[in-house]
Design a protein around this motif. Sequence first.
Motif: not given
Length: 389
Positions: A320-340
């Motif tokens: 599909v002509a759609f390229e989602p952005r991949v984001r680096t999460l940084g230092r884990l586990p704090t980088g795993l935070r997710c507002l959702h």
Amino acid sequence: MLERLQHALASLLAAAPGEVRKAADVERVFGLDHRLGWQVYRIANAKHPLAAGTHVPARVSMERLIRVAGRKGVASSVVEEVQAAFEDFERLVEQEAGSRTAFDTLITCAVPEHLAEAELAARESLFLAARTVRGASMRLSLFTSIAYPSANQSDMIDTCNLMGNFGVQRIRPGALIETSALFRDPRGSQVRTIDGKPIVESTDIMLPAFCSAPAPRLSVRRGDQSARYVLEGANVGLKGAVDTVFADFLAAGRTRFGTAARPYIGVAHATDTPAALQIIDLLVHESLVPQQVPEARVYDMVPHGQLTKLPDPDRELDRVAFEPRVRTLGRLPTGLRCLHLPRYQEMVAHVCAARGWDVERLRGYRVEVEYPVYSWQTAVTLRLPTEHS
């Protein structure tokens, strides 16, 4: 054609019987309604003529503008040029698209700054249509794949998959809701619970501590080679929405080294139910792959089903002509935070603790897709080192 119309309207504003510095000035000077004043100003000041294409007023509005401009004393040559430029524009629409709606779509796709906005609006429309047809939807679909060096075979990789469907609800009585699809029968499979026990039924891989309370009830529907889990109950609407969370474990599922046939490690995921948001996390032990930027691809599953391997030359036509952005999460586990998902860090910590894995040794990558198209499968991959690299 659009360039001619832009220049004509810019000349009209320059000849206006009063200073025009913003859209509100067009309304005031010509006595136009807010929408028409904004459209005229937007076209005249667009950075690129194409960007103005979706703002061209309808014929009745342009005729009103032309009449008002004449009464306000704008030179007839300027007014006539606006009229001629608009006639050229309408001929262009008829020849190239057939309708203003189709033309607006063509223009939007040709202007990068408008494309993302238009695509998001289109995906939201498809989500609303799919949830109506299916009679069900979910707020968020989560798939997290965690890769760690095998505890028993030094050249192999162990994997845990954390799967969650959040805010799952029926919007029509009797709608069937599939909460997790395993394309294998758990009986006799090498897939285990996160603490290494055999899987007998769906509840064996459910994580009740992270599901909604009371725990959702599931029934298993078995086929020849698969077991699919269906949400029981008949509640409709938000009050009946539930969260289901699962996790499973596969020991020594693949080699640590990439080959020409299997150069990647990663995850491919499609939502079971129309979802407003999809989150895919790939968490990989730091020793397994070199630093790199993951690749995200999206495939249409309708023609040939879900992907079973990557790369697969036979499936490139389904990209599909759609390229989602991949984001680096940084230092884990704090980088795993997710507002959702406020408890997401806790979920990952729970799975890793069951395997004795160190979360801080993981590198994390995330893809978020708003309103993923129901027929899409999103794949996120990292290239493995070769055995002799």
